[in-house]
Design an enzyme around this catalytic site. Structure first.
Site, PDB file in Angstrom:
ATOM      1  N   ASP A 196     -55.420  63.969  23.588  1.00  0.00           N
ATOM      2  CA  ASP A 196     -54.008  63.931  23.216  1.00  0.00           C
ATOM      3  C   ASP A 196     -53.232  63.569  24.486  1.00  0.00           C
ATOM      4  O   ASP A 196     -53.117  64.380  25.399  1.00  0.00           O
ATOM      5  CB  ASP A 196     -53.597  65.314  22.689  1.00  0.00           C
ATOM      6  CG  ASP A 196     -52.120  65.394  22.335  1.00  0.00           C
ATOM      7  OD1 ASP A 196     -51.382  64.409  22.551  1.00  0.00           O
ATOM      8  OD2 ASP A 196     -51.697  66.464  21.846  1.00  0.00           O
ATOM      9  N   LYS A 241     -42.203  60.663  23.078  1.00  0.00           N
ATOM     10  CA  LYS A 241     -42.143  61.242  24.421  1.00  0.00           C
ATOM     11  C   LYS A 241     -41.927  60.106  25.431  1.00  0.00           C
ATOM     12  O   LYS A 241     -40.846  59.911  25.924  1.00  0.00           O
ATOM     13  CB  LYS A 241     -43.426  62.013  24.740  1.00  0.00           C
ATOM     14  CG  LYS A 241     -43.841  63.014  23.669  1.00  0.00           C
ATOM     15  CD  LYS A 241     -42.918  64.220  23.583  1.00  0.00           C
ATOM     16  CE  LYS A 241     -43.134  65.082  22.357  1.00  0.00           C
ATOM     17  NZ  LYS A 241     -44.407  65.750  22.259  1.00  0.00           N
ATOM     18  N   TRP A 243     -50.459  72.893  23.224  1.00  0.00           N
ATOM     19  CA  TRP A 243     -50.845  71.797  22.328  1.00  0.00           C
ATOM     20  C   TRP A 243     -52.335  71.780  22.068  1.00  0.00           C
ATOM     21  O   TRP A 243     -52.772  71.524  20.948  1.00  0.00           O
ATOM     22  CB  TRP A 243     -50.344  70.454  22.856  1.00  0.00           C
ATOM     23  CG  TRP A 243     -48.849  70.359  22.746  1.00  0.00           C
ATOM     24  CD1 TRP A 243     -47.950  70.304  23.769  1.00  0.00           C
ATOM     25  CD2 TRP A 243     -48.067  70.348  21.531  1.00  0.00           C
ATOM     26  NE1 TRP A 243     -46.660  70.258  23.271  1.00  0.00           N
ATOM     27  CE2 TRP A 243     -46.706  70.279  21.913  1.00  0.00           C
ATOM     28  CE3 TRP A 243     -48.377  70.391  20.174  1.00  0.00           C
ATOM     29  CZ2 TRP A 243     -45.659  70.252  20.968  1.00  0.00           C
ATOM     30  CZ3 TRP A 243     -47.343  70.359  19.245  1.00  0.00           C
ATOM     31  CH2 TRP A 243     -46.010  70.294  19.647  1.00  0.00           C
TER      32      TRP A 243
HETATM   33  C1  LIG Z   1     -45.016  66.644  21.190  1.00  0.00           C
HETATM   34  C2  LIG Z   1     -46.475  66.794  21.276  1.00  0.00           C
HETATM   35  C3  LIG Z   1     -47.267  66.934  20.122  1.00  0.00           C
HETATM   36  C4  LIG Z   1     -46.691  66.976  18.727  1.00  0.00           C
HETATM   37  O1  LIG Z   1     -46.109  65.784  18.409  1.00  0.00           O
HETATM   38  P1  LIG Z   1     -45.498  65.487  16.958  1.00  0.00           P
HETATM   39  O2  LIG Z   1     -45.256  64.039  17.007  1.00  0.00           O
HETATM   40  O3  LIG Z   1     -44.256  66.307  16.828  1.00  0.00           O
HETATM   41  O4  LIG Z   1     -46.521  65.871  15.950  1.00  0.00           O
HETATM   42  C5  LIG Z   1     -48.629  67.046  20.293  1.00  0.00           C
HETATM   43  N1  LIG Z   1     -49.193  67.023  21.512  1.00  0.00           N
HETATM   44  C6  LIG Z   1     -48.463  66.888  22.636  1.00  0.00           C
HETATM   45  C7  LIG Z   1     -49.145  66.867  23.955  1.00  0.00           C
HETATM   46  C8  LIG Z   1     -47.083  66.778  22.552  1.00  0.00           C
HETATM   47  O5  LIG Z   1     -46.359  66.641  23.674  1.00  0.00           O
END
Ligand SMILES: *Cc1c(COP(=O)(O)O)cnc(C)c1O
Length: 361
Positions: free
Chosen positions: A173, A197, A103
């Site tokens: 993030d 998540k 990511w």
């Molecule tokens: C799932 C995830 C993303 C991407 O998320 P989307 O909502 O599909 O754009 C980005 N960073 C992390 C750490 C993730 O787990």
């Protein structure tokens, strides 16, 4: 509710069954209005109230004060990979990125579309099984911000360090572990997390912004993607994703009723300990991540005998243990242990893994 399978998916992930039940009960009639939450104007006082309550509840769960705003934005965490540099790079600035897995790789690549991005350190050489020490980060003078992904959902690597000594704004993030444990969120100027998540359902991304963060949007940045505009309009510049915000609110209510973030932390610590111990003690399963940075939320593991992976997944599914296949880029297995997964769920998985090891030897 009937006994449900256990969903170990990395995302869209399991929701607490108490939340599903509330959704079921309250969907047709939101706040005694006679209409569902999806059918109201976002200018309706009930929806404005929902957004205000969700913001203040999230801030109180995270221990954040009046110096933080919460935005509810569309586009997923992936859009934040672009929105962050578009708003924060500034003229002649660069983004300073720590690369610790899939990511954060995506985040730096996206930044390069809008300006300069510098990789300050990377753990790629270790196949992303560790996190480079802060003393080894090379942060350029021109950096406008430092970016890291504090939980790498695919590689199962989690940041447990402190950033209080960094003078630059830090952007993180936290998509796959916000609210999983007490974290020093106040060390970050901007935090983003896709809701599907650990926070709810896809369609909304939570963005936390501290009020001293300097915004320098590029002229071509769409007005909808300028954080300052979204802050000024309380995330309602255009029709916002009301339904996922409602689900988020129900999840936050559930976290609060369950004892708050400290209770989540205690549970999540025990869940992770149980599973990693079981993996380490077995002769069949293996997790490659350095023990100090093993993720509590996403636990990747491989079978020493790869040829048994298909049978493992099939038998797991037959017993109601779903979505244990690892990400296609790394293979193997992965169990995601978000807040909605109980200790009993983890024990059921471990019992299955032990039985599989015993009978397939
Ligand atoms: C799932 C995830 C993303 C991407 O998320 P989307 O909502 O599909 O754009 C980005 N960073 C992390 C750490 C993730 O787990």
């Amino acid at each position: 509710m009937m006994s449900r399978p256990i969903n170990f998916c990395s995302g869209p992930a399991a929701l607490p069954s108490a939340v599903l039940q509330r959704m079921h009960a309250e969907l047709p009639d939101f706040a005694d209005s006679g209409l569902s939450v999806m059918e109201h104007s976002h200018r309706d006082r009930r929806i404005v109230g929902l957004f205000e309550e969700t913001e203040s509840l999230l801030k109180s769960l995270l221990g954040l004060g009046a110096d933080y705003r919460v935005l509810f934005l569309p586009g997923g965490a992936t859009l934040q990979f672009a929105q962050v540099p578009m708003n924060l790079l500034g003229a002649g600035g660069c983004g300073a990125y720590l690369t610790t897995g899939a990511w954060s790789e995506k985040a730096i690549q996206e930044c390069r579309r809008y300006g300069e991005a510098v990789e300050i350190a990377s753990s790629q050489a270790s196949q992303y099984t560790m996190i480079p020490e802060k003393s080894a980060w090379h942060i350029p003078d021109a950096a406008s911000y430092v970016h890291l992904c504090t939980n790498e959902t695919i590689h199962g690597v989690e940041w447990f360090g402190s950033l209080s000594d960094l003078e630059l704004p830090v952007v993180a993030d936290m998509s796959s572990h916000l609210l999983s444990r007490e974290m020093p969120v106040h060390e970050f100027s901007l935090v983003y997390a896709g809701a599907q998540k650990n926070l709810g359902t896809a369609g909304v991304t939570v963005v936390l912004i501290r009020d001293d963060l300097e915004m320098t949007p590029q002229p071509s940045t769409p007005s909808l993607m300028q954080y300052a505009n979204q802050m000024a309009s309380d995330s309602m510049m255009n029709t916002p994703p009301v339904f996922p915000v409602w689900v988020l609110k129900l999840v936050l209510d559930w976290v609060l009723e369950s004892g708050g973030v400290s209770a989540m932390e205690a549970r999540n610590r025990r869940k992770a300990e149980l599973l990693y111990t079981a993996i380490d003690q077995s002769a069949l399963y293996q997790n490659p991540v350095a023990s100090a940075v093993r993720s509590w939320m996403n636990v990747p593991f491989v079978l020493h005998d790869e040829s048994r992976e298909g049978v493992f997944l099939k038998q797991a599914e037959d017993q109601g243990l779903l979505n244990l296949k690892g990400h296609r880029s790394v293979g193997g297995m992965r169990a995601s242990l978000y807040n909605a997964i109980s200790e009993d769920d983890v024990q059921t998985l471990i019992d299955f893994m032990r039985e599989f090891e015993r009978t397939s030897a």
